[in-house]
Design a protein around this motif. Structure first.
Motif, PDB file in Angstrom:
ATOM      1  N   GLY A   1      34.615 -70.382  19.588  1.00 39.52           N
ATOM      2  CA  GLY A   1      34.960 -71.319  20.645  1.00 39.52           C
ATOM      3  C   GLY A   1      33.817 -72.239  21.040  1.00 39.52           C
ATOM      4  O   GLY A   1      33.892 -72.906  22.073  1.00 39.52           O
ATOM      5  N   ILE A   2      32.775 -72.329  20.236  1.00 35.99           N
ATOM      6  CA  ILE A   2      31.645 -73.220  20.518  1.00 35.99           C
ATOM      7  C   ILE A   2      31.959 -74.591  19.936  1.00 35.99           C
ATOM      8  O   ILE A   2      32.192 -74.722  18.734  1.00 35.99           O
ATOM      9  CB  ILE A   2      30.342 -72.659  19.907  1.00 35.99           C
ATOM     10  CG1 ILE A   2      30.035 -71.291  20.511  1.00 35.99           C
ATOM     11  CG2 ILE A   2      29.190 -73.638  20.111  1.00 35.99           C
ATOM     12  CD1 ILE A   2      28.925 -70.542  19.812  1.00 35.99           C
ATOM     13  N   GLU A   3      31.980 -75.602  20.789  1.00 34.56           N
ATOM     14  CA  GLU A   3      32.315 -76.955  20.337  1.00 34.56           C
ATOM     15  C   GLU A   3      31.051 -77.719  19.938  1.00 34.56           C
ATOM     16  O   GLU A   3      30.002 -77.555  20.550  1.00 34.56           O
ATOM     17  CB  GLU A   3      33.051 -77.707  21.428  1.00 34.56           C
ATOM     18  CG  GLU A   3      34.429 -77.145  21.684  1.00 34.56           C
ATOM     19  CD  GLU A   3      35.254 -78.023  22.605  1.00 34.56           C
ATOM     20  OE1 GLU A   3      35.237 -79.257  22.416  1.00 34.56           O
ATOM     21  OE2 GLU A   3      35.879 -77.460  23.503  1.00 34.56           O
ATOM     22  N   PHE A   4      31.194 -78.559  18.923  1.00 41.93           N
ATOM     23  CA  PHE A   4      30.086 -79.366  18.410  1.00 41.93           C
ATOM     24  C   PHE A   4      30.353 -80.835  18.747  1.00 41.93           C
ATOM     25  O   PHE A   4      31.285 -81.439  18.204  1.00 41.93           O
ATOM     26  CB  PHE A   4      29.928 -79.158  16.899  1.00 41.93           C
ATOM     27  CG  PHE A   4      29.457 -77.766  16.562  1.00 41.93           C
ATOM     28  CD1 PHE A   4      28.119 -77.506  16.397  1.00 41.93           C
ATOM     29  CD2 PHE A   4      30.363 -76.718  16.448  1.00 41.93           C
ATOM     30  CE1 PHE A   4      27.671 -76.228  16.103  1.00 41.93           C
ATOM     31  CE2 PHE A   4      29.928 -75.432  16.156  1.00 41.93           C
ATOM     32  CZ  PHE A   4      28.580 -75.192  15.986  1.00 41.93           C
ATOM     33  N   ARG A   5      29.537 -81.364  19.632  1.00 40.61           N
ATOM     34  CA  ARG A   5      29.652 -82.742  20.087  1.00 40.61           C
ATOM     35  C   ARG A   5      29.348 -83.700  18.941  1.00 40.61           C
ATOM     36  O   ARG A   5      28.353 -83.566  18.256  1.00 40.61           O
ATOM     37  CB  ARG A   5      28.683 -82.976  21.240  1.00 40.61           C
ATOM     38  CG  ARG A   5      28.729 -84.319  21.891  1.00 40.61           C
ATOM     39  CD  ARG A   5      27.755 -84.455  23.064  1.00 40.61           C
ATOM     40  NE  ARG A   5      26.372 -84.121  22.707  1.00 40.61           N
ATOM     41  CZ  ARG A   5      25.737 -83.012  23.056  1.00 40.61           C
ATOM     42  NH1 ARG A   5      26.353 -82.093  23.782  1.00 40.61           N
ATOM     43  NH2 ARG A   5      24.497 -82.790  22.696  1.00 40.61           N
ATOM     44  N   GLY A   6      30.247 -84.650  18.692  1.00 37.33           N
ATOM     45  CA  GLY A   6      30.049 -85.626  17.633  1.00 37.33           C
ATOM     46  C   GLY A   6      30.610 -85.193  16.293  1.00 37.33           C
ATOM     47  O   GLY A   6      30.461 -85.898  15.300  1.00 37.33           O
ATOM     48  N   HIS A   7      31.285 -84.053  16.249  1.00 37.66           N
ATOM     49  CA  HIS A   7      31.892 -83.596  14.995  1.00 37.66           C
ATOM     50  C   HIS A   7      33.084 -84.498  14.682  1.00 37.66           C
ATOM     51  O   HIS A   7      33.866 -84.837  15.575  1.00 37.66           O
ATOM     52  CB  HIS A   7      32.332 -82.140  15.119  1.00 37.66           C
ATOM     53  CG  HIS A   7      32.734 -81.539  13.824  1.00 37.66           C
ATOM     54  ND1 HIS A   7      33.966 -81.744  13.262  1.00 37.66           N
ATOM     55  CD2 HIS A   7      32.047 -80.744  12.966  1.00 37.66           C
ATOM     56  CE1 HIS A   7      34.033 -81.102  12.112  1.00 37.66           C
ATOM     57  NE2 HIS A   7      32.877 -80.486  11.909  1.00 37.66           N
TER      58      HIS A   7
ATOM     59  N   TRP B   1      39.359 -66.409  20.667  1.00 44.81           N
ATOM     60  CA  TRP B   1      38.295 -66.630  19.678  1.00 44.81           C
ATOM     61  C   TRP B   1      37.983 -65.270  19.062  1.00 44.81           C
ATOM     62  O   TRP B   1      37.306 -64.455  19.677  1.00 44.81           O
ATOM     63  CB  TRP B   1      37.078 -67.254  20.354  1.00 44.81           C
ATOM     64  CG  TRP B   1      37.462 -68.358  21.298  1.00 44.81           C
ATOM     65  CD1 TRP B   1      37.491 -68.310  22.654  1.00 44.81           C
ATOM     66  CD2 TRP B   1      37.907 -69.665  20.946  1.00 44.81           C
ATOM     67  NE1 TRP B   1      37.911 -69.507  23.168  1.00 44.81           N
ATOM     68  CE2 TRP B   1      38.187 -70.371  22.139  1.00 44.81           C
ATOM     69  CE3 TRP B   1      38.107 -70.329  19.743  1.00 44.81           C
ATOM     70  CZ2 TRP B   1      38.629 -71.678  22.163  1.00 44.81           C
ATOM     71  CZ3 TRP B   1      38.553 -71.639  19.758  1.00 44.81           C
ATOM     72  CH2 TRP B   1      38.812 -72.293  20.953  1.00 44.81           C
ATOM     73  N   PRO B   2      38.448 -65.000  17.852  1.00 42.65           N
ATOM     74  CA  PRO B   2      38.427 -63.646  17.284  1.00 42.65           C
ATOM     75  C   PRO B   2      37.063 -62.972  17.148  1.00 42.65           C
ATOM     76  O   PRO B   2      36.991 -61.755  17.171  1.00 42.65           O
ATOM     77  CB  PRO B   2      39.043 -63.834  15.901  1.00 42.65           C
ATOM     78  CG  PRO B   2      39.825 -65.084  15.999  1.00 42.65           C
ATOM     79  CD  PRO B   2      39.155 -65.939  16.999  1.00 42.65           C
ATOM     80  N   LEU B   3      35.965 -63.687  16.999  1.00 44.80           N
ATOM     81  CA  LEU B   3      34.677 -63.023  16.806  1.00 44.80           C
ATOM     82  C   LEU B   3      33.878 -62.849  18.095  1.00 44.80           C
ATOM     83  O   LEU B   3      32.748 -62.366  18.057  1.00 44.80           O
ATOM     84  CB  LEU B   3      33.838 -63.766  15.761  1.00 44.80           C
ATOM     85  CG  LEU B   3      34.382 -63.669  14.334  1.00 44.80           C
ATOM     86  CD1 LEU B   3      33.450 -64.374  13.365  1.00 44.80           C
ATOM     87  CD2 LEU B   3      34.606 -62.237  13.904  1.00 44.80           C
ATOM     88  N   ARG B   4      34.468 -63.210  19.218  1.00 40.44           N
ATOM     89  CA  ARG B   4      33.793 -62.940  20.489  1.00 40.44           C
ATOM     90  C   ARG B   4      33.888 -61.456  20.796  1.00 40.44           C
ATOM     91  O   ARG B   4      34.876 -60.797  20.477  1.00 40.44           O
ATOM     92  CB  ARG B   4      34.441 -63.737  21.624  1.00 40.44           C
ATOM     93  CG  ARG B   4      34.094 -65.199  21.591  1.00 40.44           C
ATOM     94  CD  ARG B   4      34.592 -65.864  22.836  1.00 40.44           C
ATOM     95  NE  ARG B   4      34.162 -67.258  22.880  1.00 40.44           N
ATOM     96  CZ  ARG B   4      34.281 -68.014  23.942  1.00 40.44           C
ATOM     97  NH1 ARG B   4      34.816 -67.536  25.050  1.00 40.44           N
ATOM     98  NH2 ARG B   4      33.866 -69.259  23.900  1.00 40.44           N
ATOM     99  N   LYS B   5      32.865 -60.935  21.437  1.00 41.73           N
ATOM    100  CA  LYS B   5      32.808 -59.504  21.742  1.00 41.73           C
ATOM    101  C   LYS B   5      33.902 -59.069  22.719  1.00 41.73           C
ATOM    102  O   LYS B   5      34.286 -57.911  22.732  1.00 41.73           O
ATOM    103  CB  LYS B   5      31.450 -59.143  22.340  1.00 41.73           C
ATOM    104  CG  LYS B   5      30.305 -59.463  21.441  1.00 41.73           C
ATOM    105  CD  LYS B   5      29.998 -58.317  20.552  1.00 41.73           C
ATOM    106  CE  LYS B   5      28.730 -58.677  19.787  1.00 41.73           C
ATOM    107  NZ  LYS B   5      28.451 -57.914  18.679  1.00 41.73           N
TER     108      LYS B   5
END
Length: 182
Positions: A132-138, A153-157
């Motif tokens: 769920g981490i967004e990349f600005r400018g992608h 978000w499946p890989l979050r703890k």
């Protein structure tokens, strides 16, 4: 041979700090975290990532021409900010490798590395999809592995181990009719 000489022969030498680490520490004031599995690791603040990317790809000779991977680490409950975004770079000419980590709080964006390395496109989308981490400018920040309507978000703890199942799809353990649908 004395015992001290034998012990000195058996102990591996500490790896030398690569030139790239020294350059980044001097130029950007980043933190040297040492080595992990043979790769030097440097911690960079999120606001300096674009400058470090530009230096690695365009200014430094020989350049780090290959971005091998972008991923994240969820440190839920261990520290704030919650996530580390991790980049792995390779200089093809010198075979140097470096790992760059940037701490990111939940809900904050990270600048995209796609203007510098095309290989960041898929890896950043995968990181977004799993953490769920967004990349600005992608150029196309959409889910890659999970469907668009997927909740979470499946890989979050803190993601439930059994996943999130919509109430309409829940069934009794002895329901044999579901086997016909498989």
């Amino acid at each position: 041979m004395s015992d001290e000489q034998k012990q000195a022969q058996q102990e591996p030498e500490a790896p030398k700090t690569p030139a790239i680490v020294t350059e980044l520490v001097e130029k950007f004031g980043v933190a040297d975290e040492g080595f992990f599995r043979g790769d030097a690791t440097v911690r960079v603040p999120v606001d300096k990532l674009i400058s470090v990317f530009a230096y690695l790809k365009r200014e430094r000779q020989p350049a780090f021409s290959m971005l091998m991977d972008v991923t994240a680490i969820d440190l839920l409950g261990k520290r704030e900010p919650r996530f580390d975004v991790v980049y792995h770079f390779l200089s093809i000419l010198t075979r140097e490798r470096i790992r760059i980590k940037a701490a990111v709080a939940e809900g904050k964006q990270v600048p995209s590395a796609t203007p510098f390395w095309n290989s960041a496109n898929w890896a950043e989308r995968e990181t977004y999809d799993m953490y769920g981490i967004e990349f600005r400018g992608h150029p196309y920040m959409k889910r890659l592995l999970m469907w668009e309507g997927f909740d979470g978000w499946p890989l979050r703890k803190d993601f439930p181990l059994k996943g999130k199942v919509p109430p309409a799809e829940k069934y009794a353990a002895n329901d044999q009719s579901r086997l016909r649908r498989l």
